[in-house]
Design a protein around this motif. Structure first.
Motif, PDB file in Angstrom:
ATOM      1  N   VAL A 214      14.221 -14.831  21.841  1.00 44.11           N
ATOM      2  CA  VAL A 214      15.503 -15.324  21.325  1.00 44.11           C
ATOM      3  C   VAL A 214      16.496 -14.176  21.377  1.00 44.11           C
ATOM      4  N   PRO A 215      17.798 -14.448  21.249  1.00 40.76           N
ATOM      5  CA  PRO A 215      18.775 -13.357  21.238  1.00 40.76           C
ATOM      6  C   PRO A 215      18.456 -12.325  20.162  1.00 40.76           C
ATOM      7  N   LEU A 216      18.497 -11.084  20.557  1.00 40.65           N
ATOM      8  CA  LEU A 216      18.210  -9.967  19.663  1.00 40.65           C
ATOM      9  C   LEU A 216      19.536  -9.405  19.162  1.00 40.65           C
ATOM     10  N   ILE A 217      19.679  -9.297  17.849  1.00 40.17           N
ATOM     11  CA  ILE A 217      20.903  -8.797  17.234  1.00 40.17           C
ATOM     12  C   ILE A 217      20.535  -7.601  16.368  1.00 40.17           C
ATOM     13  N   ALA A 218      21.258  -6.489  16.550  1.00 37.97           N
ATOM     14  CA  ALA A 218      20.874  -5.272  15.847  1.00 37.97           C
ATOM     15  C   ALA A 218      22.077  -4.550  15.257  1.00 37.97           C
ATOM     16  N   ASP A 219      21.874  -4.075  14.032  1.00 33.41           N
ATOM     17  CA  ASP A 219      22.828  -3.213  13.342  1.00 33.41           C
ATOM     18  C   ASP A 219      22.500  -1.773  13.714  1.00 33.41           C
ATOM     19  N   PHE A 220      23.345  -1.168  14.548  1.00 27.74           N
ATOM     20  CA  PHE A 220      23.146   0.201  15.007  1.00 27.74           C
ATOM     21  C   PHE A 220      24.062   1.192  14.289  1.00 27.74           C
ATOM     22  N   SER A 221      24.546   0.838  13.127  1.00 27.42           N
ATOM     23  CA  SER A 221      25.605   1.636  12.511  1.00 27.42           C
ATOM     24  C   SER A 221      25.304   3.122  12.449  1.00 27.42           C
ATOM     25  N   SER A 222      24.106   3.494  12.009  1.00 29.13           N
ATOM     26  CA  SER A 222      23.871   4.921  11.783  1.00 29.13           C
ATOM     27  C   SER A 222      23.137   5.631  12.919  1.00 29.13           C
ATOM     28  N   ASN A 223      22.824   4.939  14.016  1.00 27.71           N
ATOM     29  CA  ASN A 223      22.333   5.680  15.188  1.00 27.71           C
ATOM     30  C   ASN A 223      23.038   5.241  16.473  1.00 27.71           C
ATOM     31  N   PHE A 224      24.212   4.645  16.318  1.00 25.50           N
ATOM     32  CA  PHE A 224      25.012   4.234  17.461  1.00 25.50           C
ATOM     33  C   PHE A 224      25.433   5.457  18.269  1.00 25.50           C
TER      34      PHE A 224
END
Length: 408
Positions: A214-224
């Motif tokens: 399924v579509p993968l959604i990720a919060d990359f805030s602190s390692n973007f």
């Protein structure tokens, strides 16, 4: 008047309200007495200045040379006769700034053509609601992986709008590990799977990209932008910029085209990704100065050699501090499982917790600031984002050893 910034990576066209990018996918107070900080480990030629080593989790330190360039242009950007903070977001000067920032981000991450790049307001936390409002109906089910405080907040917000299945959690272990993917209990027919790529508070980081159907959604805030990421494996990536990219006020959303246009009727226009994409992130006045600062950082990261070089620097800096912890014979302790320890946020405690306040205060007297751990977990935390120079990591490690020696 000087001409606006040229767009060079990649070539860019504008059609109506939407920008079309030709991308080749290439991988592109306290005391200051001894704190002399350079901008970044890869930029030794940058001018030095009296600075504290700021280990804050965010807003975080920014590269010195970026701050200096912004300072030089603050009143009169590139001969335009005005500051970026005064420009119309519809004017050619700011459009050139926004276009170049997007082009450089696409080049740096190798973002495919079938993804939109949005510069939004509201922080990553606003995306916790925006995601289900854009991609689900109230009857749908979605999967979430719970690995820390931010993943937990994302779950709590999503539960207001959609059926949330917590497919895996490390809460019983105080979020010191990431459950193996083989243990995840995924839903049949889930609309997407959400996870936090790096938990800022607990200091756990995904070292791989999950593979799900399924579509993968990720919060990359602190390692973007701290390492290369294969964007094509994700349906959506989002990140607040105040860790690795710029000053607070802007959030980057990278979303695949086919996921757009299915928002709920009750989704506010400001949270509708399709509306924002149609208006080049300028449905209303965007966070102009934050976008400008992000653009300066993006240009710098490209000149550094791209995200592979950035990752090498970050691993080396983190290793210096982790080695100080592991070499202390238990005087210091990092509770996080070795395999998932973050390169960005390093939490640690002391065997004698009564000394932690003294450690934090004495560190500040030595120019090492913002080391207090988050109020929810206590202890200490050293955030070593892209702009933290190796000198800062080495000075912290040296201080840790000296503090131990003086209190043993």
């Amino acid at each position: 008047m000087q001409a606006p910034l040229e767009i060079s990576r990649p070539a860019m066209l504008r059609r109506g309200n939407s920008r079309v990018l030709r991308n080749n996918g290439s991988n592109y107070k306290a005391v200051r007495k001894s704190a002399k900080q350079i901008s970044c480990v890869s930029s030794p030629a940058a001018p030095t200045t009296d600075r504290l080593f700021n280990f804050s989790a965010g807003p975080a330190c920014l590269p010195i040379d970026v701050l200096q360039e912004a300072q030089e242009d603050l009143i009169n950007w590139k001969g335009s006769g005005m500051s970026v903070m005064e420009m119309s977001h519809r004017g050619k000067d700011f459009i050139s700034i926004a276009d170049k920032a997007e082009a450089d981000l696409r080049a740096l991450m190798g973002i495919p053509d079938n993804y939109k790049v949005l510069f939004l307001q509201g922080g990553a936390s606003t995306q916790f609601a925006s995601i289900p409002l854009n991609f689900t109906t109230a009857e749908d089910t979605v999967d979430y992986i719970q690995t820390g405080s931010w993943g937990s907040k994302a779950i709590k917000e999503a539960q207001k709008y959609v059926n949330v299945n917590v497919a895996a959690t490390d809460k019983p272990n105080n979020f010191t590990n990431i459950p193996a993917q083989s243990e995840w209990e995924l839903s049949s027919g889930a609309k997407y799977l959400h996870f936090c790529a790096n938990e800022t508070i607990q200091g756990v980081e995904f070292k791989y990209t999950p593979e799900v159907g399924v579509p993968l959604i990720a919060d990359f805030s602190s390692n973007f932008l701290s390492k290369p990421v294969d964007v094509s494996k994700y349906g959506m990536i989002y990140a607040g910029v105040q860790k690795n990219l710029g000053p607070a006020g802007c959030t980057v959303v990278i979303v695949r085209d086919d996921l757009l246009g299915n928002s709920r009727p009750e989704c506010p226009a400001m949270l509708d990704y399709a509306i924002m994409a149609e208006n080049d992130s300028m449905y209303n006045t965007p966070p102009c100065f934050s976008i400008y600062m992000c653009g300066l950082v993006l240009d710098k990261l490209l000149k550094m050699g791209g995200l592979s070089e950035v990752e090498k620097n970050n691993k080396a800096k983190a290793a210096v501090i982790y080695d100080a912890i592991s070499g202390s014979d238990g005087y210091y302790n990092c509770p996080v499982n070795d395999a998932v320890r973050s390169c960005m946020n390093i939490p640690f405690t002391m065997a004698d917790s009564d000394l932690e306040k003294e450690f934090i205060a004495t560190a500040a007297e030595n120019g090492l600031v913002q080391l207090k751990g988050h109020r929810s977990v206590g202890g200490m935390r050293a955030s070593v984002y892209n702009a933290m120079p190796m000198e800062g990591a080495e000075k912290l490690a040296k201080f840790m050893k000296e503090f131990q020696s003086n209190h043993s």
